[in-house]
Write an enzyme that holds these catalytic residues in place. Structure first.
Site, short mmCIF file in Angstrom:
data_model
loop_
_atom_site.label_atom_id
_atom_site.label_comp_id
_atom_site.label_asym_id
_atom_site.label_seq_id
_atom_site.Cartn_x
_atom_site.Cartn_y
_atom_site.Cartn_z
CG HIS A 147 1.15 19.23 -6.17
ND1 HIS A 147 0.93 20.50 -5.70
CD2 HIS A 147 1.65 18.53 -5.12
CE1 HIS A 147 1.28 20.57 -4.44
NE2 HIS A 147 1.73 19.39 -4.05
CG ASP B 153 -2.13 -7.18 0.32
OD1 ASP B 153 -3.06 -7.33 -0.50
OD2 ASP B 153 -2.30 -6.81 1.48
CG HIS C 175 -8.14 -2.57 4.35
ND1 HIS C 175 -6.96 -2.40 3.65
CD2 HIS C 175 -8.74 -3.66 3.81
CE1 HIS C 175 -6.87 -3.34 2.71
NE2 HIS C 175 -7.93 -4.11 2.79
CE1 TYR D 128 -6.69 -4.67 6.80
CE2 TYR D 128 -5.58 -6.05 8.41
CZ TYR D 128 -6.74 -5.61 7.81
OH TYR D 128 -7.96 -6.10 8.21
CB SER D 129 1.56 -5.43 2.73
OG SER D 129 2.09 -5.98 3.90
CG ASN D 130 -2.83 -3.12 0.55
OD1 ASN D 130 -2.58 -3.61 -0.52
ND2 ASN D 130 -3.42 -3.79 1.53
#
Length: 131
Positions: free
Chosen positions: A20, A28, A98, A120-122
């Site tokens: 948990h 990316d 970011h 920013y594909s994170n």
């Protein structure tokens, strides 16, 4: 053999060890991963596999209670943001700078690198409980 969708042994192992509030990152091809963080590198070439393919795969097995996305995604990659929102449903989102996300990778169980090449594909996925 496993019957679930996650057949990558490293991803499956990391998910099975999560408790948990633990986090795992997916991102990316250009995301810098700290030396102390396990990197599961799935990138084959530009776009393969995509960020969304890997996210959907991980979500099929991991109970997620919250996600973290870069604030910059709102402006720099709204199409990807819409796709993420579609697959996570009602899961709460916290937007962070970011730079903070890059620092937070120090505390994740692992980071899964995709072939994605859009900005920013994170994402950081925070583990929930199933009970």
């Amino acid at each position: 053999m496993k019957k679930t969708r996650v057949i990558n042994s490293d991803i499956s192992r990391v998910i099975s060890t999560m408790g948990h509030f633990d986090t795992i990152g997916i991102g990316d091809a250009g995301m810098p991963v700290p030396a102390g963080t396990e990197k599961i590198d799935l990138a084959v070439e530009a776009g393969i596999p995509s960020f969304m393919q890997v996210l959907e795969n991980v979500l099929s097995e991991l109970q997620v209670q919250k996600v973290y996305l870069a604030e910059e995604m709102k402006v720099q990659n709204p199409e990807q943001l819409a796709a993420v929102k579609k697959v996570i449903g009602d899961t709460p989102i916290e937007f962070i700078p970011h730079e903070d996300m890059k620092k937070d990778l120090n505390d994740t169980k692992a980071f899964i690198r995709t072939g994605e090449e859009t900005p920013y594909s994170n994402i950081l996925l925070e583990s929930g409980v199933v009970f």
